[in-house]
Design a protein around this motif. Structure first.
Motif, PDB file in Angstrom:
ATOM      1  N   LYS A 107     -14.494  13.864   6.580  1.00  0.00           N
ATOM      2  CA  LYS A 107     -14.345  14.874   5.525  1.00  0.00           C
ATOM      3  C   LYS A 107     -13.465  14.413   4.373  1.00  0.00           C
ATOM      4  CE  LYS A 107     -15.275  19.172   8.040  1.00  0.00           C
ATOM      5  NZ  LYS A 107     -15.093  20.418   8.087  1.00  0.00           N
ATOM      6  N   ALA A 108     -12.252  13.740   4.837  1.00  0.00           N
ATOM      7  CA  ALA A 108     -10.994  13.578   3.847  1.00  0.00           C
ATOM      8  C   ALA A 108     -11.242  11.899   3.821  1.00  0.00           C
ATOM      9  CB  ALA A 108      -9.850  13.600   4.361  1.00  0.00           C
ATOM     10  N   ARG A 109     -12.024  11.146   4.397  1.00  0.00           N
ATOM     11  CA  ARG A 109     -12.234   9.755   4.299  1.00  0.00           C
ATOM     12  C   ARG A 109     -10.996   8.931   4.249  1.00  0.00           C
ATOM     13  NH1 ARG A 109     -16.427  11.083   5.528  1.00  0.00           N
ATOM     14  NH2 ARG A 109     -18.650  10.605   4.618  1.00  0.00           N
ATOM     15  N   SER A 110     -10.132   9.579   5.389  1.00  0.00           N
ATOM     16  CA  SER A 110      -8.897   8.852   5.492  1.00  0.00           C
ATOM     17  C   SER A 110      -8.534   8.462   6.896  1.00  0.00           C
ATOM     18  CB  SER A 110      -7.798   9.863   5.092  1.00  0.00           C
ATOM     19  OG  SER A 110      -7.951  11.167   5.769  1.00  0.00           O
ATOM     20  N   ALA A 111      -7.376   7.900   7.146  1.00  0.00           N
ATOM     21  CA  ALA A 111      -7.045   7.452   8.351  1.00  0.00           C
ATOM     22  C   ALA A 111      -5.630   7.732   8.762  1.00  0.00           C
ATOM     23  CB  ALA A 111      -7.283   5.666   8.695  1.00  0.00           C
ATOM     24  N   THR A 112      -5.200   7.979   9.992  1.00  0.00           N
ATOM     25  CA  THR A 112      -3.902   8.284  10.415  1.00  0.00           C
ATOM     26  C   THR A 112      -2.993   7.032  10.883  1.00  0.00           C
ATOM     27  OG1 THR A 112      -4.297  10.626  10.752  1.00  0.00           O
ATOM     28  CG2 THR A 112      -2.313   9.858  11.535  1.00  0.00           C
ATOM     29  N   VAL A 113      -1.889   6.946  10.275  1.00  0.00           N
ATOM     30  CA  VAL A 113      -1.205   5.732  10.532  1.00  0.00           C
ATOM     31  C   VAL A 113       0.269   6.343  11.023  1.00  0.00           C
ATOM     32  CG1 VAL A 113      -0.023   3.647   9.769  1.00  0.00           C
ATOM     33  CG2 VAL A 113      -2.246   4.218   9.105  1.00  0.00           C
ATOM     34  N   VAL A 138      -1.166   9.980   6.297  1.00  0.00           N
ATOM     35  CA  VAL A 138      -2.642   9.937   6.209  1.00  0.00           C
ATOM     36  C   VAL A 138      -3.011   9.054   5.092  1.00  0.00           C
ATOM     37  CG1 VAL A 138      -4.629  11.359   5.813  1.00  0.00           C
ATOM     38  CG2 VAL A 138      -2.596  12.199   7.187  1.00  0.00           C
ATOM     39  N   ILE A 139      -3.478   7.984   5.239  1.00  0.00           N
ATOM     40  CA  ILE A 139      -3.771   6.967   4.050  1.00  0.00           C
ATOM     41  C   ILE A 139      -5.362   6.895   3.779  1.00  0.00           C
ATOM     42  CG2 ILE A 139      -3.812   4.494   3.734  1.00  0.00           C
ATOM     43  CD1 ILE A 139      -1.168   4.461   5.331  1.00  0.00           C
ATOM     44  N   PRO A 140      -5.577   6.811   2.628  1.00  0.00           N
ATOM     45  CA  PRO A 140      -7.310   6.774   2.444  1.00  0.00           C
ATOM     46  C   PRO A 140      -7.782   5.293   2.935  1.00  0.00           C
ATOM     47  CG  PRO A 140      -5.835   7.038   0.145  1.00  0.00           C
ATOM     48  CD  PRO A 140      -4.783   6.847   1.355  1.00  0.00           C
ATOM     49  N   PHE A 141      -8.863   5.652   3.345  1.00  0.00           N
ATOM     50  CA  PHE A 141      -9.540   4.533   4.085  1.00  0.00           C
ATOM     51  C   PHE A 141      -9.802   3.129   3.650  1.00  0.00           C
ATOM     52  CE2 PHE A 141     -13.523   2.359   5.230  1.00  0.00           C
ATOM     53  CZ  PHE A 141     -13.299   1.810   6.498  1.00  0.00           C
ATOM     54  N   SER A 142      -9.888   3.148   2.308  1.00  0.00           N
ATOM     55  CA  SER A 142      -9.837   1.940   1.412  1.00  0.00           C
ATOM     56  C   SER A 142      -8.606   1.237   1.240  1.00  0.00           C
ATOM     57  CB  SER A 142     -10.063   2.348   0.124  1.00  0.00           C
ATOM     58  OG  SER A 142      -9.284   3.038  -0.578  1.00  0.00           O
ATOM     59  N   ASP A 143      -7.462   1.827   1.584  1.00  0.00           N
ATOM     60  CA  ASP A 143      -6.013   1.255   1.749  1.00  0.00           C
ATOM     61  C   ASP A 143      -5.759   0.795   3.328  1.00  0.00           C
ATOM     62  OD1 ASP A 143      -5.725   1.527  -0.946  1.00  0.00           O
ATOM     63  OD2 ASP A 143      -4.604   3.293  -0.879  1.00  0.00           O
ATOM     64  N   VAL A 186       0.780  -1.303   0.106  1.00  0.00           N
ATOM     65  CA  VAL A 186       0.067   0.045  -0.118  1.00  0.00           C
ATOM     66  C   VAL A 186       0.835   1.466   0.021  1.00  0.00           C
ATOM     67  CG1 VAL A 186      -1.731   1.185   1.226  1.00  0.00           C
ATOM     68  CG2 VAL A 186      -1.806  -1.166   1.190  1.00  0.00           C
ATOM     69  N   PRO A 187       0.658   2.269  -1.010  1.00  0.00           N
ATOM     70  CA  PRO A 187       1.500   3.320  -1.020  1.00  0.00           C
ATOM     71  C   PRO A 187       1.282   4.143   0.341  1.00  0.00           C
ATOM     72  CG  PRO A 187      -0.146   3.545  -2.437  1.00  0.00           C
ATOM     73  CD  PRO A 187      -0.211   2.152  -2.040  1.00  0.00           C
ATOM     74  N   VAL A 188       2.302   4.885   0.708  1.00  0.00           N
ATOM     75  CA  VAL A 188       2.348   5.650   2.269  1.00  0.00           C
ATOM     76  C   VAL A 188       3.065   7.012   1.987  1.00  0.00           C
ATOM     77  CG1 VAL A 188       4.363   4.512   2.983  1.00  0.00           C
ATOM     78  CG2 VAL A 188       2.559   5.627   4.473  1.00  0.00           C
ATOM     79  N   SER A 189       2.542   7.818   2.198  1.00  0.00           N
ATOM     80  CA  SER A 189       3.618   9.138   2.595  1.00  0.00           C
ATOM     81  C   SER A 189       2.957   9.881   3.748  1.00  0.00           C
ATOM     82  CB  SER A 189       3.202  10.101   1.064  1.00  0.00           C
ATOM     83  OG  SER A 189       1.889  10.592   1.223  1.00  0.00           O
ATOM     84  N   GLY A 190       4.053  10.798   4.182  1.00  0.00           N
ATOM     85  CA  GLY A 190       3.665  11.337   5.423  1.00  0.00           C
ATOM     86  C   GLY A 190       4.984  12.236   6.036  1.00  0.00           C
ATOM     87  N   THR A 191       4.903  12.850   7.033  1.00  0.00           N
ATOM     88  CA  THR A 191       6.038  13.519   7.595  1.00  0.00           C
ATOM     89  C   THR A 191       6.306  13.056   8.840  1.00  0.00           C
ATOM     90  OG1 THR A 191       4.549  15.527   6.909  1.00  0.00           O
ATOM     91  CG2 THR A 191       6.512  16.083   8.571  1.00  0.00           C
ATOM     92  N   LEU A 192       7.913  13.116   9.010  1.00  0.00           N
ATOM     93  CA  LEU A 192       8.539  12.476  10.067  1.00  0.00           C
ATOM     94  C   LEU A 192       8.349  13.638  11.218  1.00  0.00           C
ATOM     95  CD1 LEU A 192      12.051  11.611   8.860  1.00  0.00           C
ATOM     96  CD2 LEU A 192      10.382   9.896   9.552  1.00  0.00           C
ATOM     97  N   VAL A 193       7.830  12.850  12.427  1.00  0.00           N
ATOM     98  CA  VAL A 193       7.613  13.835  13.586  1.00  0.00           C
ATOM     99  C   VAL A 193       8.492  12.960  14.774  1.00  0.00           C
ATOM    100  CG1 VAL A 193       5.353  14.349  13.034  1.00  0.00           C
ATOM    101  CG2 VAL A 193       5.629  12.322  14.307  1.00  0.00           C
ATOM    102  N   ALA A 194       9.099  14.000  15.991  1.00  0.00           N
ATOM    103  CA  ALA A 194       9.574  13.419  16.789  1.00  0.00           C
ATOM    104  C   ALA A 194       8.635  12.639  17.986  1.00  0.00           C
ATOM    105  CB  ALA A 194      10.296  14.464  17.762  1.00  0.00           C
ATOM    106  N   ARG A 195       9.020  11.417  18.320  1.00  0.00           N
ATOM    107  CA  ARG A 195       8.251  10.670  19.260  1.00  0.00           C
ATOM    108  C   ARG A 195       8.069  11.405  20.676  1.00  0.00           C
ATOM    109  NH1 ARG A 195       6.747   5.345  19.863  1.00  0.00           N
ATOM    110  NH2 ARG A 195       8.199   4.775  18.517  1.00  0.00           N
ATOM    111  N   HIS A 196       9.468  12.011  20.983  1.00  0.00           N
ATOM    112  CA  HIS A 196       9.641  12.873  22.387  1.00  0.00           C
ATOM    113  C   HIS A 196       9.505  14.113  21.994  1.00  0.00           C
ATOM    114  CE1 HIS A 196       9.493   8.930  24.377  1.00  0.00           C
ATOM    115  NE2 HIS A 196      10.594   8.758  23.924  1.00  0.00           N
ATOM    116  N   MET A 197       8.463  14.986  22.157  1.00  0.00           N
ATOM    117  CA  MET A 197       8.759  16.423  21.481  1.00  0.00           C
ATOM    118  C   MET A 197       7.939  16.959  22.751  1.00  0.00           C
ATOM    119  SD  MET A 197       7.642  18.647  18.129  1.00  0.00           S
ATOM    120  CE  MET A 197       8.136  20.235  18.036  1.00  0.00           C
ATOM    121  N   VAL A 198       8.666  18.284  23.364  1.00  0.00           N
ATOM    122  CA  VAL A 198       8.328  18.704  24.958  1.00  0.00           C
ATOM    123  C   VAL A 198       8.118  20.168  24.742  1.00  0.00           C
ATOM    124  CG1 VAL A 198       8.721  18.983  27.367  1.00  0.00           C
ATOM    125  CG2 VAL A 198       8.970  16.854  26.081  1.00  0.00           C
TER     126      VAL A 198
END
Length: 372
Positions: free
Chosen positions: A267-273, A226-231, A65-77
């Motif tokens: 609205k976007a019919r998407s899920a966050t992974v 953020v991935i389309p719900f169907s995927d 399943v194709p995926v794209s997104g942004t890197l975020v820090a696990r620990h951000m204070v």
């Protein structure tokens, strides 16, 4: 004269039959001038380019399943001031690496020290009053025992003692709060990491609760995608992924699905992974945009053929010992790149047609030419 006419007609008929026979032979354009004579049994040999066939082999295949997104820090204070005051010392800048307990900000403590002194004096006053009340209670008890003091005077002395005990406890708590305020004038790093942002300068008035620093751990990153719900239906926690920059520059990152938001964006019919980056982050930083794929299924040792190879429902065309034959097979699951799993009397090494060919019937002789 009649004999000559009959002989000429016979030759014309023979020539017409030969031309009809050769016209049935299908050849690639590069071999259009090649004349292929009939084989011994009279059937016309069909020429097929090797590029039109393939050799059957077992393959390992994966569904992704194709995926794209942004890197975020696990620990951000976000570090905030817990007392108000004037910034005196701000030794750290964005980009600086710090360890737990390192000084980030010092506030002027003059007002806090005055408050501490006042609370300390209040506690001492309360303690002195408490001593007087304790002595008064002892005296009232002694007088009451000799029948001199009334019962109401004794009760008043006991009540005054309880009131002063409570006042002493309050004064002690207020002194602890003042002491804590003094300690909070020194703001230190709550985690080890990198200073991402700073919103205060020396001499600036800092309010209680004001955010002054943002810190993060750059070695522990997640991809927020953020991935389309169907995927997203096929994605499960623990599935592995391959990630990199959109232009395929730089080293690839291995990741694993860590969390899936149970709620779908209406609205976007998407899920966050969220995907956990495994091992070394190889210089990637929070905020980097990555693309890649999540492997949702993998199978090995499968007989796969192009979907176009199915002559009709449940059959493929095979060339064996110079003859064309149609073999019945059972088609199974479809895979990426238009591949289909098959089972049946097909073996590794068999030669199959990539696409059906018109006019080619079972049992027809076939000759393969050209490079595969």
């Amino acid at each position: 004269m009649q004999r000559i006419h009959i002989e000429f007609c016979g030759r014309v008929a023979a020539l017409a039959a030969f031309l009809l026979t050769t016209s049935l032979v299908s050849v690639p354009s590069s071999f259009a001038g090649t004349v292929v004579p009939p084989v011994e049994n009279g059937s016309v040999e069909r020429i097929v380019a090797n590029s039109e066939v393939f050799t059957v082999e077992r393959q390992a295949v994966a569904r992704t399943v194709p995926v794209s997104g942004t890197l975020v820090a696990r620990h951000m204070v976000t570090v905030s001031a817990r007392v108000a005051g004037i910034a005196i010392d701000v030794p750290k800048q964005p980009g600086d690496r710090v360890e737990v307990g390192d000084l980030l900000l010092s506030l002027d403590t003059e007002d806090l020290e005055l408050q501490f002194a006042m609370k300390e004096a209040a506690l001492q006053s309360a303690q002195a009053s408490l001593v007087v009340a304790e002595n008064n209670l002892k005296r009232q008890k002694a007088l009451e025992g000799r029948g001199v003091a009334s019962a109401s005077a004794l009760e008043d002395a006991m009540a005054e003692l309880r009131r002063l005990e409570a006042s002493t406890r309050m004064a002690n708590a207020e002194l602890d709060a003042a002491r804590l305020g003094l300690a909070r004038a020194r703001i230190t790093a709550p985690i080890s990491g990198i200073i991402a942002s700073r919103t205060v300068e020396p001499g600036q008035l800092v309010g209680n609760g004001q955010a002054v620093f943002t810190m993060l751990d750059p070695e522990n990153l997640l991809l927020e995608a953020v991935i389309p719900f169907s995927d997203s239906i096929d994605i499960k926690v623990g599935m592995r992924a391959d990630l990199g920059l959109p232009q395929a520059m730089g080293e690839r990152l291995e990741a694993v699905v860590e969390r899936i938001n149970p709620e779908v964006d209406r609205k976007a019919r998407s899920a966050t992974v969220w995907l956990d980056i495994l091992g070394d982050v190889k210089g990637y930083r929070p905020g980097s945009f990555l693309t890649g794929s999540i492997e949702t299924m993998r199978s090995g040792d499968l007989l796969l053929v192009p979907a176009s190879a199915l002559v009709e429902a449940g059959k493929v065309g095979r060339i064996r010992d110079g003859r064309y034959e149609q073999i019945e097979v059972l088609s199974g699951q479809e895979w990426p790149n238009e591949l289909v799993e098959i089972t049946g009397p097909i073996s590794v090494g068999d030669t199959l047609l990539r696409n059906p060919m018109k006019g080619l019937d079972a049992g027809d002789p076939v000759k393969l030419i050209g490079e595969q």
